[in-house]
Every structure is written in structure tokens, then in C-alpha cells.
Design a protein around this motif. Sequence first.
Motif, PDB file in Angstrom:
ATOM      1  N   GLY A 128       0.757  -1.243   0.000  1.00 20.90           N
ATOM      2  CA  GLY A 128       0.000   0.000   0.000  1.00 20.90           C
ATOM      3  C   GLY A 128       0.790   1.297   0.000  1.00 20.90           C
ATOM      4  N   ARG A 186       6.781  -6.600   8.430  1.00 24.09           N
ATOM      5  CA  ARG A 186       6.967  -7.990   8.896  1.00 24.09           C
ATOM      6  C   ARG A 186       7.225  -8.939   7.740  1.00 24.09           C
ATOM      7  N   ARG A 187       6.677  -8.668   6.542  1.00 28.55           N
ATOM      8  CA  ARG A 187       6.782  -9.628   5.430  1.00 28.55           C
ATOM      9  C   ARG A 187       8.070  -9.397   4.638  1.00 28.55           C
ATOM     10  N   SER A 215       4.700  -3.722  16.716  1.00 29.13           N
ATOM     11  CA  SER A 215       3.933  -3.766  17.965  1.00 29.13           C
ATOM     12  C   SER A 215       4.789  -4.277  19.125  1.00 29.13           C
ATOM     13  N   GLY A 260       0.364   0.599   9.546  1.00 27.97           N
ATOM     14  CA  GLY A 260      -0.841   0.748  10.360  1.00 27.97           C
ATOM     15  C   GLY A 260      -1.785  -0.409  10.113  1.00 27.97           C
ATOM     16  N   VAL A 261      -2.597  -0.684  11.111  1.00 25.95           N
ATOM     17  CA  VAL A 261      -3.641  -1.703  10.961  1.00 25.95           C
ATOM     18  C   VAL A 261      -4.957  -1.112  11.459  1.00 25.95           C
ATOM     19  N   THR A 264       1.128  -0.589  17.352  1.00 30.07           N
ATOM     20  CA  THR A 264       1.594  -0.432  15.962  1.00 30.07           C
ATOM     21  C   THR A 264       1.308   0.980  15.454  1.00 30.07           C
ATOM     22  N   ILE A 309       1.436   8.896   8.162  1.00 33.66           N
ATOM     23  CA  ILE A 309       0.190   8.564   7.462  1.00 33.66           C
ATOM     24  C   ILE A 309      -0.849   8.315   8.537  1.00 33.66           C
ATOM     25  N   LYS A 326      -5.605   7.179  15.396  1.00 38.50           N
ATOM     26  CA  LYS A 326      -5.293   8.145  14.335  1.00 38.50           C
ATOM     27  C   LYS A 326      -5.462   9.590  14.829  1.00 38.50           C
ATOM     28  N   PRO A 371      -5.789  10.662   4.924  1.00 37.17           N
ATOM     29  CA  PRO A 371      -6.624  10.249   3.794  1.00 37.17           C
ATOM     30  C   PRO A 371      -7.977   9.731   4.238  1.00 37.17           C
ATOM     31  N   ILE A 385      -8.547   4.406   1.060  1.00 34.96           N
ATOM     32  CA  ILE A 385      -7.485   4.176   0.065  1.00 34.96           C
ATOM     33  C   ILE A 385      -7.630   2.740  -0.414  1.00 34.96           C
ATOM     34  N   THR A 400      -6.220  -0.275  -0.858  1.00 31.24           N
ATOM     35  CA  THR A 400      -5.061  -1.101  -0.472  1.00 31.24           C
ATOM     36  C   THR A 400      -5.567  -2.357   0.243  1.00 31.24           C
ATOM     37  N   PHE A 424      -5.522  -2.753   3.294  1.00 33.94           N
ATOM     38  CA  PHE A 424      -5.994  -2.332   4.615  1.00 33.94           C
ATOM     39  C   PHE A 424      -7.445  -2.743   4.873  1.00 33.94           C
TER      40      PHE A 424
HETATM   41  N1  LIG Z   1      -6.449   1.971   3.294  1.00 26.28           N
HETATM   42  C1  LIG Z   1      -7.233   2.889   3.865  1.00 26.28           C
HETATM   43  O1  LIG Z   1      -8.445   2.960   3.592  1.00 26.28           O
HETATM   44  C2  LIG Z   1      -6.626   3.893   4.807  1.00 26.28           C
HETATM   45  C3  LIG Z   1      -7.326   5.098   5.028  1.00 26.28           C
HETATM   46  C4  LIG Z   1      -6.772   6.049   5.871  1.00 26.28           C
HETATM   47  C5  LIG Z   1      -5.548   5.814   6.461  1.00 26.28           C
HETATM   48  N2  LIG Z   1      -4.880   4.652   6.225  1.00 26.28           N
HETATM   49  C6  LIG Z   1      -3.579   4.459   6.861  1.00 26.28           C
HETATM   50  O2  LIG Z   1      -2.618   4.331   5.843  1.00 26.28           O
HETATM   51  C7  LIG Z   1      -1.490   3.616   6.358  1.00 26.28           C
HETATM   52  C8  LIG Z   1      -1.039   2.611   5.324  1.00 26.28           C
HETATM   53  O3  LIG Z   1      -2.042   1.622   5.192  1.00 26.28           O
HETATM   54  P1  LIG Z   1      -2.357   0.970   3.774  1.00 26.28           P
HETATM   55  O4  LIG Z   1      -3.682   1.483   3.350  1.00 26.28           O
HETATM   56  O5  LIG Z   1      -1.205   1.114   2.873  1.00 26.28           O
HETATM   57  O6  LIG Z   1      -2.594  -0.553   4.249  1.00 26.28           O
HETATM   58  P2  LIG Z   1      -1.808  -1.893   3.884  1.00 26.28           P
HETATM   59  O7  LIG Z   1      -1.708  -2.059   2.407  1.00 26.28           O
HETATM   60  O8  LIG Z   1      -2.523  -2.956   4.659  1.00 26.28           O
HETATM   61  O9  LIG Z   1      -0.348  -1.653   4.488  1.00 26.28           O
HETATM   62  C9  LIG Z   1      -0.103  -1.665   5.879  1.00 26.28           C
HETATM   63  C10 LIG Z   1       1.376  -1.800   6.104  1.00 26.28           C
HETATM   64  O10 LIG Z   1       1.621  -1.770   7.519  1.00 26.28           O
HETATM   65  C11 LIG Z   1       2.489  -2.847   7.838  1.00 26.28           C
HETATM   66  N3  LIG Z   1       2.242  -3.311   9.192  1.00 26.28           N
HETATM   67  C12 LIG Z   1       1.050  -3.613   9.771  1.00 26.28           C
HETATM   68  N4  LIG Z   1       1.243  -4.066  11.022  1.00 26.28           N
HETATM   69  C13 LIG Z   1       2.581  -4.029  11.251  1.00 26.28           C
HETATM   70  C14 LIG Z   1       3.408  -4.380  12.363  1.00 26.28           C
HETATM   71  N5  LIG Z   1       2.892  -4.847  13.500  1.00 26.28           N
HETATM   72  N6  LIG Z   1       4.740  -4.227  12.223  1.00 26.28           N
HETATM   73  C15 LIG Z   1       5.276  -3.762  11.077  1.00 26.28           C
HETATM   74  N7  LIG Z   1       4.549  -3.410  10.006  1.00 26.28           N
HETATM   75  C16 LIG Z   1       3.222  -3.548  10.089  1.00 26.28           C
HETATM   76  C17 LIG Z   1       2.140  -3.944   6.820  1.00 26.28           C
HETATM   77  O11 LIG Z   1       3.252  -4.806   6.640  1.00 26.28           O
HETATM   78  P3  LIG Z   1       3.377  -6.314   7.153  1.00 26.28           P
HETATM   79  O12 LIG Z   1       1.987  -6.893   7.161  1.00 26.28           O
HETATM   80  O13 LIG Z   1       4.292  -6.940   6.139  1.00 26.28           O
HETATM   81  O14 LIG Z   1       3.987  -6.193   8.496  1.00 26.28           O
HETATM   82  C18 LIG Z   1       1.938  -3.105   5.562  1.00 26.28           C
HETATM   83  O15 LIG Z   1       3.167  -2.867   4.943  1.00 26.28           O
HETATM   84  C19 LIG Z   1      -1.925   3.017   7.682  1.00 26.28           C
HETATM   85  O16 LIG Z   1      -1.341   3.740   8.738  1.00 26.28           O
HETATM   86  C20 LIG Z   1      -3.436   3.192   7.693  1.00 26.28           C
HETATM   87  O17 LIG Z   1      -3.913   3.350   9.007  1.00 26.28           O
HETATM   88  C21 LIG Z   1      -5.387   3.686   5.404  1.00 26.28           C
END
Ligand SMILES: NC(=O)c1ccc[n+]([C@@H]2O[C@H](COP(=O)([O-])OP(=O)(O)OC[C@H]3O[C@@H](n4cnc5c(N)ncnc54)[C@H](OP(=O)(O)O)[C@@H]3O)[C@@H](O)[C@H]2O)c1
Length: 266
Positions: A20, A41-42, A69, A96-97, A117, A144, A163, A189, A192, A194, A196
Motif C-alpha cells: 500500500g 513484517r513480510r 507492535s 498501520g492496521v 503499531t 500517514i 489516528k 486520507p 485508500i 489497499t 488495509f
Molecule cells: N487503506 C485505507 O483505507 C486507509 C485510510 C486512511 C488511512 N490509512 C492508513 O494508511 C497507512 C497505510 O495503510 P495501507 O492502506 O497502505 O494498508 P496496507 O496495504 O494494509 O499496508 C499496511 C502496512 O503496515 C504494515 N504493518 C502492519 N502491522 C505491522 C506491524 N505490526 N509491524 C510492522 N509493520 C506492520 C504492513 O506490513 P506487514 O503486514 O508486512 O507487516 C503493511 O506494509 C496506515 O497507517 C493506515 O492506518 C489507510
Amino acid sequence: MGLPAPRPAGTALVTGASSGVGGEVARTLAARGHNVVLLARRTGRLNELAAELRGAHGVRAAVVTCDLSEREDRAAALAEVERLGLEVDVLANCAGVGMSGPFHAHPGEDAVRMVATNFEAVVDLSSALVPAMVQRRSGAVLFISSLAGVGPVPGFAAYAATKAAVTSFAEALHAELRPFGVAVTVVCPGPIDTEFSAVADLGRLMRRTPARLTASARECAESGVQGLADGRRVIIPKTAVRALGIVGAHVPHRLGLQIWRRVFAA
Ligand SMILES: NC(=O)c1ccc[n+]([C@@H]2O[C@H](COP(=O)([O-])OP(=O)(O)OC[C@H]3O[C@@H](n4cnc5c(N)ncnc54)[C@H](OP(=O)(O)O)[C@@H]3O)[C@@H](O)[C@H]2O)c1
């Protein structure tokens, strides 16, 4: 102040780079000539992205496997960055999760891990890396966050609270660090496209969300990195989401709580 110029001894530490927005932030920074340290982690995914960025941009790209975490994992990751002999010029807190649905239906340990996290790790990495930026009078920190941090969100209660904390922390740091030449930008945002939504169990809500409200990971990443370069405090990608953000910030909580309850109950 702004985004520091790329230099051989410097790097950008990007958390959440395996997917993402984090992956796209790493691509955006590498395209601008920054070395990158990719953290998540991956490991397999990080290795693939590191190879892509070395090939495409000739930058140094290192991989650090870390569960944010876990406090010990974070300390080990910071030690690994130091061992690489690179100074972190840019910290991009993208990992983020999410966790949706009734708060009481989730195991408490999942919520606590999410808080660690989404917020504890962000404070921890910032406190480890910002002092050297202040000393160098140069550096940049990207956060973010989310529009969900604008107010309380029933159905997304603990996530929205993390957040709100990230946005508050980032905005305060923006003001604190400006006189020291360190740029701080927070991206808030809306939805998004992704992985997520699958992790946070938001698939149904995402399918009902109008396309004009949904940003791409690249859009968020590029606007955030450009925001650092321009010394911006807050970025909300997409005009329609920006309008919602302004309204959301002024809606009384009593009304906002009802609206969100309906959104998540539908
Ligand atoms: N997607 C949305 O709708 C949305 C909207 C607003 C804000 N956001 C924010 O945008 C940011 C990016 O999210 P994204 O949308 O790109 O989601 P994503 O595709 O699920 O990516 C999340 C990333 O966080 C990493 N992550 C999660 N838990 C972790 C842990 N315990 N340790 C290390 N890495 C960890 C994951 O990597 P691994 O699993 O490999 O560890 C992955 O690389 C987040 O902070 C989210 O809160 C997302």
C-alpha cells in the motif's frame, strides 16, 4: 526546511513498506534519489521491492524485518539501521492496521497490539530518530494518519482514536520542529484502495464508497512526500475528502456519532 536532499550517507526509513501507501512512499522517495530502508513484517515482499528500487533508481535499499507492535523488535530494527552506517534523514511512518466493528467483540490484546503499531511505535521511532535531525538542522518526518482521526467513530472506535493521536502528535511536532529545520507532514486520507480494508474487515464499506472519495496509494504517497518538500502541515488527498474533512471537524460530536453509527451499521 523541507525534504533533505539525497546524500550517500543518508537514508529514508519507511515503515509499512511491504504494501500500500508505504510501498509507494518508498518508490516516490527512491525516484527522488533517496536511499531507503524498508521495514515491515513480510520480508519476502520487502526484498522484492528493494530489488525493484535498486534496479530502477540505483539507490541503496536495505530491508529490516520488524513487528512494530513489539518494543524489542523496534529496538533491534533501530540497531540494524545504525549497523548499516546510514543516517536517517527521512522517517516515513506508514505502517498501520485497522479494526472495525463493535469494540467489545474484539479480543483486548488485538486492540492493544493495534495501539502499539499505530501510535506507540510512531512515538518510539520518532523519539529515536528526530534528535539527530534536530542536531543536523535537517530532516523530515511523514505520518500517514487518517480522516478517521478527526473525531470519534463508533464502529471504528479504537482505530480512530489511534489516528486522532497520530494527527495531534504530528501537528504539534510540525510546530515544534520547524525552527530546527525539520519538516513534519501528516497525511489524513479517506478510503485508500489497499490491503488495509481486508485486514480491517472493511470490504463491504469500501464496496459502497463512491470512487471520487477513494484515493490510490500512489496519490497518498506522492502528495505526502511533496507535502514534506513544501513544508506543509496537513495533507488530505482528494478534493471531495478534503470537503468532508472540513465538515467533519465542525460537526458537533452528538451528530457525528449518529452519522458514523449508521455508516457502520448499514
Ligand atoms: N487503506 C485505507 O483505507 C486507509 C485510510 C486512511 C488511512 N490509512 C492508513 O494508511 C497507512 C497505510 O495503510 P495501507 O492502506 O497502505 O494498508 P496496507 O496495504 O494494509 O499496508 C499496511 C502496512 O503496515 C504494515 N504493518 C502492519 N502491522 C505491522 C506491524 N505490526 N509491524 C510492522 N509493520 C506492520 C504492513 O506490513 P506487514 O503486514 O508486512 O507487516 C503493511 O506494509 C496506515 O497507517 C493506515 O492506518 C489507510
